[in-house]
Design a protein around this motif. Structure first.
Motif, PDB file in Angstrom:
ATOM      1  N   MET A 167      38.269  44.891  96.451  1.00  0.00           N
ATOM      2  CA  MET A 167      38.006  44.970  95.034  1.00  0.00           C
ATOM      3  C   MET A 167      38.532  46.069  94.625  1.00  0.00           C
ATOM      4  SD  MET A 167      35.698  42.278  95.204  1.00  0.00           S
ATOM      5  CE  MET A 167      34.899  42.444  93.640  1.00  0.00           C
TER       6      MET A 167
ATOM      7  N   TYR B 140      41.006  35.697 101.260  1.00  0.00           N
ATOM      8  CA  TYR B 140      40.002  35.669 102.249  1.00  0.00           C
ATOM      9  C   TYR B 140      40.152  34.402 103.211  1.00  0.00           C
ATOM     10  CZ  TYR B 140      37.977  38.942  98.642  1.00  0.00           C
ATOM     11  OH  TYR B 140      38.152  39.983  97.668  1.00  0.00           O
TER      12      TYR B 140
ATOM     13  N   GLU C 117      32.257  41.370  90.177  1.00  0.00           N
ATOM     14  CA  GLU C 117      32.445  40.231  90.905  1.00  0.00           C
ATOM     15  C   GLU C 117      32.219  40.504  92.303  1.00  0.00           C
ATOM     16  OE1 GLU C 117      36.540  39.262  90.381  1.00  0.00           O
ATOM     17  OE2 GLU C 117      36.334  38.744  88.027  1.00  0.00           O
TER      18      GLU C 117
ATOM     19  N   GLN D 109      38.001  41.275  91.766  1.00  0.00           N
ATOM     20  CA  GLN D 109      38.821  41.007  92.891  1.00  0.00           C
ATOM     21  C   GLN D 109      40.343  41.483  92.505  1.00  0.00           C
ATOM     22  OE1 GLN D 109      38.744  36.968  94.590  1.00  0.00           O
ATOM     23  NE2 GLN D 109      36.398  37.264  94.947  1.00  0.00           N
TER      24      GLN D 109
ATOM     25  N   PRO E  62      33.152  39.837  96.598  1.00  0.00           N
ATOM     26  CA  PRO E  62      34.238  39.312  97.399  1.00  0.00           C
ATOM     27  C   PRO E  62      34.108  37.853  97.995  1.00  0.00           C
ATOM     28  CG  PRO E  62      33.172  41.248  98.269  1.00  0.00           C
ATOM     29  CD  PRO E  62      32.160  40.759  97.476  1.00  0.00           C
TER      30      PRO E  62
END
Length: 374
Positions: free
Chosen positions: A208, A157, A237, A151, A239
């Motif tokens: 990302m 988010y 990773e 990220q 999101p």
């Protein structure tokens, strides 16, 4: 001592894939945290069942487990408890990988955190690591550079308004059996329960970026070509503020040694000696892992003789000691002779000392091969 995976699921070793899945679902529902709140024993059994299913549901892992037992997945300290792809799983791993198997029994409750948001796991990365025979015998720690998605700094988010953070939307359908409710992945957030709120410069549509990372991998002694090791949380990773990284899967490739050939935990070495050396006896230095070893060959040694050097082979993954180094003696026959040499051997053709006369105790070629593999 770890409990047998087949015993954990209550199945036989010859169980088919459907039977394994059915047995796991039964155990998962029995010990599911929603059904046993605050029960640490049930949670432990829930994790053990998932660990057993992760191995037995995968043909490659199952084959390694059937051959090596728990040693195929243990002893790889530094793998986040993982080892060779089994390992003691955490709740996030279980819900991320197997939630669909039993989620419907709990209203799709697998893979959610206390805030009602779904925990999404990032994708796994796969790399191949080449090892010399010396590294396999001694064990080694490798530092590997990998490119992985992470990220971006400053990304944020927010909860998906379509599914309210659950990652799923419920649909009602009229059927001949009545109204049926089914759960489907939310198309707005892709099942993560969150959507991008702020995208930093350089990040993709999911927030990302790609990053170079150096991962330290501890490889235990005795691994075999094709074996896979798992480094937990070192994959890509995913999101979302509540996501967890995938894993790094490391495939072992064994490099061929110039002189030594591997067969399981044993090593083989072809030693060539001359007629005079075979007749008179000789002391020879041979290649072994970690350096040369001197051996003494008796007078009159025969071609095909196998000398066994105990403990000079590959360490056992089961910690049962080392294999052996088997030295195969080959008496070399010269392809050309000068006049003097030919005259000598012509003279020896009828000499009784040169006429083959094997003793009854002398084993045949096939008996030697049988002994080698037993």
């Amino acid at each position: 001592m770890k409990k047998d995976f087949y015993e954990i699921l209550g199945i036989s070793k010859g169980a088919a894939a459907d039977e394994i899945k059915k047995a796991y679902r039964k155990k998962a529902i029995q010990y599911h945290p929603d059904k046993n709140p605050g029960d640490s024993t049930a949670e432990e059994n829930f994790k053990l069942a998932a660990e057993a299913y992760e191995v037995l549901s995968d043909p490659d892992k199952k084959a390694r487990y059937d051959q090596y037992g728990h040693a195929a997945f243990d002893g790889a300290g530094g793998f986040g408890g993982g080892g060779f792809g089994g390992g003691h799983m955490n709740m996030d791993d279980i819900f991320s990988q197997f939630g669909d198997i039993f989620g419907s029994a709990f209203g799709g409750g697998g893979g959610f955190s206390g805030g009602g948001q779904r925990r999404v796991k990032g994708s796994n990365l796969r790399i191949k690591v080449k090892l010399t025979l010396e590294e396999i015998v001694n064990g080694v720690e490798k530092k590997i550079k990998v490119k992985r998605k992470i990220q971006a700094k400053g990304v944020s988010y927010r909860t998906c308004s379509t599914c309210n953070g659950s990652g799923q939307v419920m649909k009602i359908a009229n059927t001949i059996l009545g109204r049926m409710q089914t759960a489907a992945t939310c198309t707005t957030c892709g099942g993560s329960g969150q959507i991008l709120d702020h995208k930093p410069t350089g990040a993709d549509v999911h927030g990302m970026i790609m990053e170079d990372d150096t991962v330290s991998i501890k490889i235990p002694a005795g691994v075999v070509d094709g074996m896979q090791l798992k480094v937990s949380n070192k994959g890509n990773e995913a999101p979302g503020s509540n996501s967890i990284p995938g894993d790094l899967i490391v495939a072992i490739e064994e490099l061929e040694h110039e002189f030594l050939k591997r067969e399981g935990e044993n090593l083989h070495y072809d030693l060539y000696i001359s007629f005079p050396e075979a007749a008179l006896g000789v002391s020879k230095e041979i290649e072994a892992v970690g350096g040369k070893v001197r051996i003494k060959l008796e007078e009159g040694i025969q071609s095909g003789k196998i000398l066994r050097l105990k403990g000079k082979g590959i360490p056992s993954l089961n910690s049962y000691g080392n294999g052996d180094l088997l030295v195969h003696v080959n008496v070399w026959t010269p392809k050309t002779l000068n006049k003097e040499q030919k005259a000598f051997f012509d003279k020896m053709l009828t000499d009784e000392n040169f006429i083959p006369s094997p003793e009854k105790s002398e084993k045949s070629f096939f008996e030697k091969v049988k002994d080698m593999f037993s």
